[in-house]
Scaffold this active site. Structure first.
Site, PDB file in Angstrom:
ATOM      1  N   ALA A 187       0.808  -1.226   0.000  1.00 33.26           N
ATOM      2  CA  ALA A 187       0.000   0.000   0.000  1.00 33.26           C
ATOM      3  C   ALA A 187       0.842   1.278   0.000  1.00 33.26           C
ATOM      4  O   ALA A 187       0.404   2.309  -0.499  1.00 33.26           O
ATOM      5  CB  ALA A 187      -0.932  -0.015   1.210  1.00 33.26           C
ATOM      6  N   ASP A 203      -5.588  -1.420  -6.080  1.00 31.02           N
ATOM      7  CA  ASP A 203      -6.048  -0.160  -6.668  1.00 31.02           C
ATOM      8  C   ASP A 203      -5.877  -0.039  -8.178  1.00 31.02           C
ATOM      9  O   ASP A 203      -6.326   0.936  -8.780  1.00 31.02           O
ATOM     10  CB  ASP A 203      -5.340   1.030  -5.981  1.00 31.02           C
ATOM     11  N   HIS A 213      -4.011  -9.815  -3.947  1.00 31.07           N
ATOM     12  CA  HIS A 213      -5.246  -9.570  -3.195  1.00 31.07           C
ATOM     13  C   HIS A 213      -6.387  -9.081  -4.077  1.00 31.07           C
ATOM     14  O   HIS A 213      -7.366  -8.526  -3.582  1.00 31.07           O
ATOM     15  CB  HIS A 213      -4.970  -8.578  -2.054  1.00 31.07           C
ATOM     16  N   ASN A 216      11.459   1.270   2.347  1.00 32.10           N
ATOM     17  CA  ASN A 216      10.234   1.485   3.122  1.00 32.10           C
ATOM     18  C   ASN A 216      10.498   2.554   4.172  1.00 32.10           C
ATOM     19  O   ASN A 216      11.615   2.685   4.661  1.00 32.10           O
ATOM     20  CB  ASN A 216       9.828   0.174   3.820  1.00 32.10           C
TER      21      ASN A 216
HETATM   22  P1  CNA Z   1       0.692  -1.433   5.248  1.00 36.69           P
HETATM   23  O1  CNA Z   1       0.722  -2.462   6.306  1.00 36.69           O
HETATM   24  O2  CNA Z   1      -0.211  -0.274   5.436  1.00 36.69           O
HETATM   25  O3  CNA Z   1       2.197  -0.921   5.102  1.00 36.69           O
HETATM   26  C1  CNA Z   1       2.542   0.127   4.233  1.00 36.69           C
HETATM   27  C2  CNA Z   1       4.025   0.429   4.415  1.00 36.69           C
HETATM   28  O4  CNA Z   1       4.390   1.398   3.446  1.00 36.69           O
HETATM   29  C3  CNA Z   1       4.379   1.005   5.781  1.00 36.69           C
HETATM   30  O5  CNA Z   1       5.377   0.211   6.390  1.00 36.69           O
HETATM   31  C4  CNA Z   1       4.892   2.432   5.485  1.00 36.69           C
HETATM   32  O6  CNA Z   1       6.048   2.743   6.225  1.00 36.69           O
HETATM   33  C5  CNA Z   1       5.245   2.353   4.020  1.00 36.69           C
HETATM   34  N1  CNA Z   1       4.994   3.615   3.323  1.00 36.69           N
HETATM   35  C6  CNA Z   1       3.819   4.303   3.250  1.00 36.69           C
HETATM   36  N2  CNA Z   1       3.947   5.390   2.465  1.00 36.69           N
HETATM   37  C7  CNA Z   1       5.252   5.407   2.071  1.00 36.69           C
HETATM   38  C8  CNA Z   1       6.013   6.300   1.258  1.00 36.69           C
HETATM   39  N3  CNA Z   1       5.456   7.380   0.688  1.00 36.69           N
HETATM   40  N4  CNA Z   1       7.333   6.046   1.089  1.00 36.69           N
HETATM   41  C9  CNA Z   1       7.921   4.942   1.642  1.00 36.69           C
HETATM   42  N5  CNA Z   1       7.240   4.054   2.418  1.00 36.69           N
HETATM   43  C10 CNA Z   1       5.920   4.281   2.621  1.00 36.69           C
HETATM   44  O7  CNA Z   1       0.368  -2.056   3.813  1.00 36.69           O
HETATM   45  P2  CNA Z   1       0.726  -3.513   3.241  1.00 36.69           P
HETATM   46  O8  CNA Z   1       0.591  -3.398   1.774  1.00 36.69           O
HETATM   47  O9  CNA Z   1       1.967  -4.043   3.804  1.00 36.69           O
HETATM   48  O10 CNA Z   1      -0.477  -4.382   3.826  1.00 36.69           O
HETATM   49  C11 CNA Z   1      -1.097  -5.268   3.042  1.00 36.69           C
HETATM   50  C12 CNA Z   1      -2.595  -4.931   2.862  1.00 36.69           C
HETATM   51  C13 CNA Z   1      -2.908  -3.475   2.677  1.00 36.69           C
HETATM   52  C14 CNA Z   1      -3.039  -5.574   1.599  1.00 36.69           C
HETATM   53  O11 CNA Z   1      -4.001  -6.530   1.896  1.00 36.69           O
HETATM   54  C15 CNA Z   1      -3.657  -4.467   0.719  1.00 36.69           C
HETATM   55  O12 CNA Z   1      -4.751  -4.946  -0.008  1.00 36.69           O
HETATM   56  C16 CNA Z   1      -4.052  -3.420   1.689  1.00 36.69           C
HETATM   57  N6  CNA Z   1      -4.221  -2.043   1.154  1.00 36.69           N
HETATM   58  C17 CNA Z   1      -4.073  -1.749  -0.160  1.00 36.69           C
HETATM   59  C18 CNA Z   1      -4.211  -0.438  -0.604  1.00 36.69           C
HETATM   60  C19 CNA Z   1      -4.034  -0.140  -2.079  1.00 36.69           C
HETATM   61  O13 CNA Z   1      -4.373  -0.954  -2.928  1.00 36.69           O
HETATM   62  N7  CNA Z   1      -3.491   1.040  -2.412  1.00 36.69           N
HETATM   63  C20 CNA Z   1      -4.508   0.577   0.303  1.00 36.69           C
HETATM   64  C21 CNA Z   1      -4.673   0.235   1.665  1.00 36.69           C
HETATM   65  C22 CNA Z   1      -4.519  -1.080   2.078  1.00 36.69           C
END
Ligand code: CNA
Length: 244
Positions: free
Chosen positions: A27, A109, A124, A217
């Protein structure tokens, strides 16, 4: 310890020499497109709802409380006007240049494809596909967003479900095996924007046996010590400085 600039240069050298990169995204790659992630400080898990978000996006909740599921989902997960950012575009450019085997993503997305990526393993699923739970008729995400309350099939009246893998549901076998094959064939794996705590997706990292594991990250992850190159930074401080 090397500076951010040195690490970015090291990453650029790895990209320049790579033949078969596989990207593994979460994400975090879409937050610069305005889509909140789950676990960052301003992510969805830190907002206050009547139920925790991980419960709302679970299979039992979808079945037992469809009204509350769809209210949250339409409000927070359907970001249909979002555009790809520099990170999505860099990933797509690597594929267009013949350097990448594709992107394995936990995102739902559709922004990797919107940026031009062709080989996308959507672990997913995708918010862009929606099916009737009874007759399998398909519906666009725009239609879903515009319906009031629980979306019901225009053909048979049954509830419509997004083609996303909810908690408690299994991953698609063909997608999973395609993702594993890409990871096993790669000489470079680049992990971006994932907290690496959602399984089985996070476990796919263990299939990589190539030369360079790069992890970028903002927050720490359980796999940081596995990385050959770890860049703890925001993507907006990294990707605009790179070229394919
Ligand atoms: P998460 O657990 O929310 O982790 C996101 C990671 O990204 C975090 O560790 C942040 O530090 C890092 N991060 C966020 N923004 C930045 C940035 N600009 N620069 C660098 N690092 C950044 O999300 P995961 O993907 O690990 O979790 C898995 C879930 C989230 C999946 O099942 C997805 O379907 C689900 N999800 C997806 C979306 C999407 O499709 N955009 C949005 C929200 C959740």
């Amino acid at each position: 310890m090397s500076s951010l600039e040195e690490k970015i240069q090291e990453f650029q050298d790895i990209i320049d020499q790579a033949k078969h990169i596989v990207f593994f995204t979460g994400a975090g790659v879409s937050t610069d497109s305005g889509i909140p992630d789950f676990r960052s400080q301003d992510g969805l898990y830190h907002l206050k709802y009547s139920y925790p978000p991980e419960e709302i996006v679970s299979h039992h909740f979808f079945v037992e409380q469809p009204e509350a599921f769809w209210e949250f989902y339409k409000d927070k997960m359907l970001n249909l006007d979002a555009e790809p950012n520099t990170t999505h575009k860099f990933i797509a450019d690597c594929e267009a240049a013949g350097k990448s085997l594709g992107v394995v993503t936990q995102n739902i997305d559709g922004l990797h494809q919107k940026a031009g990526s062709k080989r996308v393993y959507e672990l997913h699923g995708s918010v862009l596909r929606n099916y009737c739970t009874s007759c399998s008729h398909s519906f666009s995400a725009r239609w879903i967003k515009e319906t009031h309350g629980v979306p019901r099939c225009t053909e048979c009246g049954a509830i419509v479900k997004p083609d996303v893998v909810l908690y408690e549901e299994g991953l698609s076998e063909p997608v999973l095996s395609g993702a594993i094959a890409a990871i096993q064939s790669a000489d470079v794996m680049v992990i971006l924007g994932t907290s690496l705590v959602v399984y089985p997706a996070a476990g796919l990292v263990n299939y990589f046996s190539g030369k360079h594991l790069v992890l970028i990250n903002r927050d720490v992850t359980p796999y940081d010590s596995n990385a050959d190159l770890l860049i703890q930074a925001s993507f907006s401080d990294v990707f605009p400085k790179l070229h394919v």
